[in-house]
Design a protein around this motif. Structure first.
Motif, PDB file in Angstrom:
ATOM      1  N   ASP A 296      -8.071   7.710   0.218  1.00 20.97           N
ATOM      2  CA  ASP A 296      -9.532   8.312   0.185  1.00 20.97           C
ATOM      3  C   ASP A 296      -9.675   9.849  -0.169  1.00 20.97           C
ATOM      4  OD1 ASP A 296     -10.365   5.470   0.702  1.00 20.97           O
ATOM      5  OD2 ASP A 296     -10.611   5.961   3.004  1.00 20.97           O
ATOM      6  N   LEU A 297      -8.618  10.366   0.456  1.00 21.38           N
ATOM      7  CA  LEU A 297      -8.765  11.641  -0.166  1.00 21.38           C
ATOM      8  C   LEU A 297      -8.465  12.022  -1.679  1.00 21.38           C
ATOM      9  CD1 LEU A 297      -6.645  13.767   2.818  1.00 21.38           C
ATOM     10  CD2 LEU A 297      -9.240  14.229   2.203  1.00 21.38           C
ATOM     11  N   ASN A 298      -7.787  10.877  -2.129  1.00 19.11           N
ATOM     12  CA  ASN A 298      -7.352  11.072  -3.506  1.00 19.11           C
ATOM     13  C   ASN A 298      -8.377  10.330  -4.524  1.00 19.11           C
ATOM     14  OD1 ASN A 298      -5.562  12.159  -5.705  1.00 19.11           O
ATOM     15  ND2 ASN A 298      -4.844   9.980  -5.932  1.00 19.11           N
ATOM     16  N   GLY A 299      -9.511  10.042  -3.839  1.00 21.05           N
ATOM     17  CA  GLY A 299     -10.533   9.321  -4.657  1.00 21.05           C
ATOM     18  C   GLY A 299     -10.598   7.852  -4.785  1.00 21.05           C
ATOM     19  N   GLY A 300      -9.614   7.181  -4.067  1.00 16.73           N
ATOM     20  CA  GLY A 300      -9.824   5.727  -3.876  1.00 16.73           C
ATOM     21  C   GLY A 300      -8.685   5.538  -5.041  1.00 16.73           C
ATOM     22  N   TYR A 470      -0.085   4.520  -2.855  1.00 19.02           N
ATOM     23  CA  TYR A 470      -0.938   3.350  -3.187  1.00 19.02           C
ATOM     24  C   TYR A 470      -0.292   1.934  -2.856  1.00 19.02           C
ATOM     25  CZ  TYR A 470      -4.646   6.093  -5.534  1.00 19.02           C
ATOM     26  OH  TYR A 470      -5.738   7.000  -5.618  1.00 19.02           O
ATOM     27  N   LEU A 471       1.006   2.036  -3.144  1.00 20.09           N
ATOM     28  CA  LEU A 471       2.100   1.002  -2.889  1.00 20.09           C
ATOM     29  C   LEU A 471       2.292   0.715  -1.466  1.00 20.09           C
ATOM     30  CD1 LEU A 471       4.539   1.465  -5.917  1.00 20.09           C
ATOM     31  CD2 LEU A 471       2.867  -0.559  -5.642  1.00 20.09           C
ATOM     32  N   ASP A 472       2.324   1.767  -0.639  1.00 25.05           N
ATOM     33  CA  ASP A 472       2.448   1.841   0.759  1.00 25.05           C
ATOM     34  C   ASP A 472       1.098   1.064   1.273  1.00 25.05           C
ATOM     35  OD1 ASP A 472       4.806   3.171   0.867  1.00 25.05           O
ATOM     36  OD2 ASP A 472       3.894   4.824   1.413  1.00 25.05           O
ATOM     37  N   TYR A 473       0.094   1.432   0.817  1.00 25.59           N
ATOM     38  CA  TYR A 473      -1.325   0.684   1.051  1.00 25.59           C
ATOM     39  C   TYR A 473      -1.322  -0.892   0.691  1.00 25.59           C
ATOM     40  CZ  TYR A 473      -6.221  -0.671   1.787  1.00 25.59           C
ATOM     41  OH  TYR A 473      -7.347  -1.495   1.803  1.00 25.59           O
ATOM     42  N   ALA A 474      -0.844  -1.203  -0.348  1.00 24.80           N
ATOM     43  CA  ALA A 474      -0.775  -2.505  -0.771  1.00 24.80           C
ATOM     44  C   ALA A 474      -0.162  -3.171   0.068  1.00 24.80           C
ATOM     45  CB  ALA A 474      -0.439  -2.477  -2.229  1.00 24.80           C
ATOM     46  N   GLU A 475       1.131  -2.894   0.400  1.00 24.02           N
ATOM     47  CA  GLU A 475       1.918  -3.622   1.097  1.00 24.02           C
ATOM     48  C   GLU A 475       1.376  -3.672   2.530  1.00 24.02           C
ATOM     49  OE1 GLU A 475       6.494  -3.283   3.101  1.00 24.02           O
ATOM     50  OE2 GLU A 475       5.933  -2.289   1.130  1.00 24.02           O
ATOM     51  N   ALA A 476       1.312  -2.720   3.145  1.00 22.18           N
ATOM     52  CA  ALA A 476       0.335  -2.812   4.615  1.00 22.18           C
ATOM     53  C   ALA A 476      -0.840  -3.615   4.791  1.00 22.18           C
ATOM     54  CB  ALA A 476      -0.008  -1.504   5.144  1.00 22.18           C
ATOM     55  N   ALA A 477      -2.010  -3.539   3.761  1.00 20.92           N
ATOM     56  CA  ALA A 477      -2.995  -4.243   3.623  1.00 20.92           C
ATOM     57  C   ALA A 477      -2.809  -5.659   3.484  1.00 20.92           C
ATOM     58  CB  ALA A 477      -3.786  -3.506   2.655  1.00 20.92           C
ATOM     59  N   ASN A 478      -1.997  -6.081   2.721  1.00 24.34           N
ATOM     60  CA  ASN A 478      -1.446  -7.480   2.200  1.00 24.34           C
ATOM     61  C   ASN A 478      -1.203  -8.074   3.557  1.00 24.34           C
ATOM     62  OD1 ASN A 478      -1.053  -9.764   0.593  1.00 24.34           O
ATOM     63  ND2 ASN A 478       0.952  -9.416   1.058  1.00 24.34           N
ATOM     64  N   GLU A 479      -0.311  -7.343   4.350  1.00 23.29           N
ATOM     65  CA  GLU A 479       0.341  -8.199   5.517  1.00 23.29           C
ATOM     66  C   GLU A 479      -0.924  -8.087   6.729  1.00 23.29           C
ATOM     67  OE1 GLU A 479       2.946  -9.369   5.664  1.00 23.29           O
ATOM     68  OE2 GLU A 479       3.690  -8.696   3.544  1.00 23.29           O
ATOM     69  N   GLY A 485      -8.223  -8.949   1.583  1.00 25.87           N
ATOM     70  CA  GLY A 485      -8.947  -8.483   2.504  1.00 25.87           C
ATOM     71  C   GLY A 485      -8.990  -6.605   2.868  1.00 25.87           C
ATOM     72  N   GLY A 486      -9.764  -6.335   3.808  1.00 27.41           N
ATOM     73  CA  GLY A 486      -9.621  -4.893   3.907  1.00 27.41           C
ATOM     74  C   GLY A 486     -10.834  -4.267   3.755  1.00 27.41           C
ATOM     75  N   THR A 487     -11.316  -2.828   3.939  1.00 23.58           N
ATOM     76  CA  THR A 487     -12.398  -2.283   3.707  1.00 23.58           C
ATOM     77  C   THR A 487     -12.352  -1.381   2.510  1.00 23.58           C
ATOM     78  OG1 THR A 487     -11.760  -0.569   5.271  1.00 23.58           O
ATOM     79  CG2 THR A 487     -12.975  -2.278   6.070  1.00 23.58           C
ATOM     80  N   GLY A 488     -13.127  -1.205   1.681  1.00 20.02           N
ATOM     81  CA  GLY A 488     -13.176  -0.635   0.469  1.00 20.02           C
ATOM     82  C   GLY A 488     -12.547  -1.086  -0.655  1.00 20.02           C
ATOM     83  N   TYR A 489     -11.315  -1.499  -0.562  1.00 18.42           N
ATOM     84  CA  TYR A 489     -10.381  -2.032  -1.597  1.00 18.42           C
ATOM     85  C   TYR A 489      -9.245  -2.527  -0.806  1.00 18.42           C
ATOM     86  CZ  TYR A 489      -8.974   2.927  -0.950  1.00 18.42           C
ATOM     87  OH  TYR A 489      -8.535   4.029  -0.358  1.00 18.42           O
TER      88      TYR A 489
END
Length: 607
Positions: A296-300, A470-479, A485-489
């Motif tokens: 989010d700090l990086n503009g999503g 970004y890959l950290d988020y993708a991995e954690a959000a998928n799990e 799912g998730g909020t925002g993206y």
């Protein structure tokens, strides 16, 4: 770190007044901790009226950050081998060659030494007269405390990654938690006890969140006439000069709120992963939350750098000032003009040693340009023309047969029947490729190593890149929430953006493969892990990722032997190097000498 920081560190090293503290670490040698030890007899009381000296104490922790080139521990994975027989990561893959007293990925001594200096600093920071003005004094004090706690969390992360593990009783352990400096009178047998992994993570999160709370997101000069700052619960209004003096651009590169947020994402993803999840107390939801805060700090999604695939080859790198970072890079080392990476890794025909050789395993992980894996019938993969129409990242990151290298765009012939030079497979045991491939990523191709030219270009090492986050988020959000799912993206949204940047699309202009897996957490997990493998190759991630995933760490490294067969070429896939890790190889050992020195320390199972 800025030049100012380097000058402070070089000027003020902790000396003989604290020499007894070497016992804290149980080091076999402590010369590096205390240079110049004998000449410098200043005690800690000196730092109270000399803030530069206090800064130097904390600076000793900064000097223990990884400041060199990339570790290339990929050589101990299925992604790469080395033609250097003395390479420590190559050696550790041999039978019973990775031991508690021969551990190339050991971080115990360095990180424990750093934490000792941090604790020494924190124990004395409130006594330092940072400035005669109360407001400025409090601003400096709070910033330094935030830096110190953020760094302590970072070194804890390195320790847990390398040394966390299960004991023989099935307990998931971390490392001893040290929050106070020790000295020769300390009771080491009671202190040198490994805390639970969960307690270590709690302390890491507490320290990192404190850094987030008190540090600016970035050290930047303000153009406002006044700024409101909060120090130790009290608000102050300061003028522009005061704000910039304490929190301005001059301190860029020191530990900041942005770095702390990234660390929280990295550490919690590790702790939520299969290797540690049962005893870490950390969830994928937490990891996703921390990673999203950075994004989010990086503009999503819009913050993904379209030029981020080749940040290391930025022709404008020489113009980067101090610790300024391009859009792709969150934190980096200082830049320097050199050609060492190229001399080590260019193919021999362009005056290199060809050290890091990507494997066929890694090459096969790159999909076709339509996004489908080469094993999928829809990919269009032709085994008789294996490099045609592949993911554009393959040609950017790996030199395969017929690719060019160096500023002269020399064509590289990696064939086994190459008689023209040493670029061919196994032509020279100390220079040639062992797999049929040479590493291209991280290397500047605008360098000429010909001894009559010997040109150089600017380089730096990216400590943290946004693509990783970004890959950290993708991995954690998928799990945590599933692919969409998730909020925002969502995980799906992030992977789609990353693959679009890579240039993957099918005949319809869509990413058909991604669309086919977005309803399955398991298939999306496989895709995310593969994207991580490709995007972060040769940067030191694969070794740790395989272990935290509890994935197969024994995959044999493979290569290709290419020969002319009439008008065509014959591709024969070969075995290059085995990976002889034992079952204990998912968790690194506590150093053997530490176990000998402190009977209270418990070793990880199997070591």
């Amino acid at each position: 770190m800025t030049k100012v920081m380097n000058n402070i560190i070089s000027k003020y090293k902790v000396g003989a007044a604290v020499l007894g503290l070497s016992l804290t670490m149980g080091l076999t040698s402590c010369d590096d901790m205390f240079e110049p030890a004998i000449e410098n007899h200043l005690g800690f009381e000196y730092m109270y009226d000399h803030p530069d000296y206090a800064d130097g104490v904390l600076g000793n922790a900064y000097t223990r950050l990884p400041n060199g080139s990339y570790p290339f521990n990929d050589v101990a994975t299925d992604d790469a081998v080395s033609n250097d027989a003395t390479n420590s990561y190559r050696k550790m893959t041999a039978v019973d060659n990775w031991t508690s007293n021969n551990n190339p990925v050991e971080t115990w001594r360095n990180c424990r030494a750093a934490i000792q200096y941090i604790n020494l600093f924190l124990a004395n920071a409130d006594k330092v007269n940072w400035n005669d003005d109360e407001t400025i004094r409090n601003m400096y004090h709070q910033r330094y405390v935030g830096e110190a706690k953020g760094l302590r969390a970072l070194f804890m992360y390195y320790l847990l990654r390398a040394h966390g593990g299960y004991d023989n009783s099935g307990n998931l352990l971390g490392v001893p938690i040290m929050l106070e400096p020790t000295n020769v009178d300390s009771d080491f047998m009671s202190l040198e006890v490994r805390a639970s992994f969960a307690d270590c993570m709690k302390q890491l999160i507490e320290d990192a969140e404190e850094a987030v709370r008190v540090l600016p997101v970035d050290y930047k000069d303000t153009n406002n006439d006044s700024e409101t700052v909060t120090c130790f619960g009290k608000s102050y209004t300061v003028n522009k000069a005061t704000y910039n003096r304490v929190l301005g651009t001059n301190f860029a590169g020191r530990f900041s709120g942005r770095y702390a947020r990234a660390l929280l994402a990295q550490a919690t993803l590790m702790a939520a992963s299969p290797a540690f999840a049962d005893g870490s107390g950390v969830t994928y939801e937490q990891a996703a939350k921390y990673a999203k805060a950075v994004l989010d700090l990086n503009g999503g999604l819009s913050g993904i750098d379209p030029n981020g695939l080749e940040w290391y080859a930025d022709p404008n790198m020489k113009n980067l000032s101090a610790a300024a970072c391009p859009k792709e890079v969150l934190w980096r080392t200082e830049k320097s003009e050199s050609n060492t990476l190229e001399a080590d890794n260019y193919p021999p025909s362009v005056y290199g040693l060809g050290r890091i050789n990507p494997t066929q395993n890694l090459v096969d992980a790159f999909p076709m340009s339509n996004g489908y894996p080469i094993t999928d019938a829809a990919s269009g993969y032709d085994p008789q023309n294996p490099y045609a129409d592949r993911d554009p990242r393959l040609a950017k990151y790996i030199i395969f047969n017929g690719q060019t290298a160096s500023s002269n765009n020399t064509v590289i012939n990696t064939q086994a029947d190459n008689t023209a030079n040493l670029d061919g497979l196994n032509k020279d045991v100390s220079k040639s490729t062992r797999t049929g491939y040479y590493m291209k990523k991280l290397l500047r191709q605008d360098i000429n190593l010909d001894p009559t030219v010997n040109s150089k270009q600017f380089h730096y090492t990216a400590r943290i890149r946004y693509t990783e986050l970004y890959l950290d988020y993708a991995e954690a959000a998928n799990e945590a929430y599933g692919p969409t799912g998730g909020t925002g993206y969502s995980a799906y949204d992030v992977i789609k953006a990353i693959r679009e940047r890579a240039g993957l699309f099918d005949i319809n202009g869509e990413d058909g493969y991604l669309e086919s897996v977005k309803t399955s957490k398991e298939k999306m997990r496989e895709l995310i892990r593969n994207e991580r493998r490709l995007e972060l190759c040769f940067e030191g991630f694969r070794f740790w990722d395989l272990r935290r995933w509890k994935a197969d760490i024994k995959q044999e490294a493979k290569g290709v032997s290419i020969t002319n067969d009439g008008a065509a070429k014959k591709y024969t896939y070969i075995s290059v190097e085995s990976r002889n890790f034992n079952d204990n190889g998912y968790y690194g050992p506590v150093p053997y000498d530490q176990i000998l020195n402190f009977s209270s320390l418990v070793q990880n199972a199997g070591w």
